[in-house]
Design an enzyme around this catalytic site. Structure first.
Site, PDB file in Angstrom:
ATOM      1  N   THR A 187      10.053   6.614  11.184  1.00 11.91           N
ATOM      2  CA  THR A 187      10.074   5.878  12.136  1.00 11.91           C
ATOM      3  C   THR A 187      11.314   6.646  12.827  1.00 11.91           C
ATOM      4  OG1 THR A 187      11.363   3.738  12.554  1.00 11.91           O
ATOM      5  CG2 THR A 187      10.682   4.924  10.597  1.00 11.91           C
ATOM      6  N   HIS A 202       7.988   2.331  -5.386  1.00  6.67           N
ATOM      7  CA  HIS A 202       7.866   2.749  -7.025  1.00  6.67           C
ATOM      8  C   HIS A 202       6.545   2.547  -8.167  1.00  6.67           C
ATOM      9  CE1 HIS A 202      10.689   4.909 -10.126  1.00  6.67           C
ATOM     10  NE2 HIS A 202      12.278   4.277  -9.898  1.00  6.67           N
TER      11      HIS A 202
END
Length: 411
Positions: free
Chosen positions: A330, A382
């Site tokens: 993006t 994560h």
């Protein structure tokens, strides 16, 4: 008179229903074959439903805002009626719709107007004009579009001053009374889906963002040196995105966890490189996919991005354009964003945010110099990606952009 049904097209397998967004015609208006009658919106794309025949919109069964499914009846189309037996007074009557006046005028215009084009006839009918009072400047006294527009412009000019006075009065009154307005509009299905996916990403991933910065001077110099020749040879502008995509593909090869996704208790590693590109459209943010980016040249990448961006602005993106993707880029820098924390696009595991390129002082070889710098932001899940992989990935992007020769040598 024949009748034709207007039917909802087949929806993609992953889409249960759709919303009727816009009817482009009103009941009684004339319609040409293949002209778009209605738009319906799914949570992924907007589908256009064209007319299958010339005719008049006879009935709207499902109004704007209605929820519909595949093959559902949206409305009905009737074939063009014959205007035999009507007089010119009947054609000009306020009881007829513009479409009905247009159809009747096809048979009632005087002989010296027989060669008036259908488009001009329709313009005359829609604005309730009398063709006998229009001075034709075309060959043989033929009425042209310019003749009709000249008449319309004259009428508009005559009515300009009064509305302006009313507008000024209204503005002043609103100001003195401290007038405040609110407008409530329903969210589009696309906007709802965007909201759902953003919340899903925030609530179902252990999202973390890490940052780095990159000196863009070498890339900018390459674009300045070869940009014009590149555009002439490939008919595509040499933008920044092709450099970003190439760098991302090389970094994904080195860190396969970032190109993977979680499915239940399993990790799926993808051995292909489909990159989603975030594009802002009038209906919201969408992420069409560039497929097999490792096999695309920079020219191919630029051409495909241009095509997808144009389709996005025009609402022409298909479900296939938006399906898949293993990683997202993006570029908030096109809007001036200096730094951001992008949100992961599920089921992907990471997203790379590029930002505005700004000249900043940096330390280089013991000296302070001014360089065009850009912040990089990598948001990642994560649960599957550790700090070592995320930082190493960003460092790789940084190195490849600061020395693009590495992209050619794959080092």
């Amino acid at each position: 008179m024949s009748h034709f049904e207007i039917i909802t097209p087949d929806l993609p397998e992953s889409v249960a229903d759709a919303t009727v967004v816009t009817w482009h015609k009103k009941v009684g208006e004339a319609v040409k074959r293949d002209e778009i009658l209605v738009e319906i919106e799914t949570d992924k794309v907007v589908l256009e439903v064209p007319a299958i025949n010339d005719g008049i919109l006879e009935q709207i069964v499902e109004a704007e805002g209605a929820i519909v499914v595949s093959k559902q009846l949206l409305g009905k189309l009737a074939s063009m009626p014959m205007a035999g037996g009507m007089t010119q007074e009947t054609v000009n009557s306020a009881e007829l719709t513009p479409a009905e006046r247009y159809n009747a005028s096809l048979t009632l215009e005087k002989p010296h107007h027989d060669n008036v084009s259908p488009g001009v006839r329709r313009l005359i009918a829609e604005h309730d004009l009398n063709p006998e009072q229009i001075q034709g400047t075309g060959v043989g006294g033929r009425i042209t579009r310019e003749d009709v527009e000249k008449v319309l412009a004259t009428e508009t000019k005559a009515n300009v001053s009064a509305p302006e006075t009313q507008s000024e009065s209204y503005t002043e009154t609103s100001f003195l009374k401290g007038h405040r307005e609110e407008k409530r509009v329903p969210m589009t299905r696309l906007r709802k889906r965007i909201a759902e996916r953003l919340l899903e990403a925030k609530n179902s991933t252990a999202m973390l963002t890490t940052f780095n910065e990159v000196d863009m001077s070498t890339v900018m110099k390459l674009r300045e040196t070869y940009g014009e020749k590149f555009e002439k040879q490939h008919d595509a502008r040499l933008g920044f995105m092709s450099f970003y995509v190439k760098a991302v593909v090389e970094a994904l090869k080195r860190y396969p966890e970032i190109n993977a996704s979680i499915d239940g208790d399993d990790i799926i590693y993808h051995n292909y490189f489909d990159i989603s590109i975030a594009i802002s459209t009038p209906r919201g943010l969408v992420t069409p996919v560039l497929r097999n980016c490792d096999k695309l040249s920079m020219a191919d990448i630029e051409k495909q991005i241009k095509t997808l961006a144009q389709k996005g602005r025009e609402g022409k993106l298909t479900v296939e354009d938006l399906t898949g993707g293993n990683f997202t880029i993006t570029n908030g820098g096109v809007f001036g964003s200096l730094m951001s924390t992008p949100i992961i696009n599920p089921p992907q595991s990471a997203i790379l945010g590029m930002h505005a390129i700004k000249e900043r002082p940096i330390a280089l070889s013991g000296e302070v110099v001014i360089r065009p710098m850009m912040y990089l932001a990598l948001s990642y899940d994560h649960r599957i990606i550790d700090g070592r992989e995320s930082v190493g990935f960003l460092v790789t992007i940084k190195e490849l952009l600061e020395d693009p020769t590495r992209l050619l040598l794959e080092i």
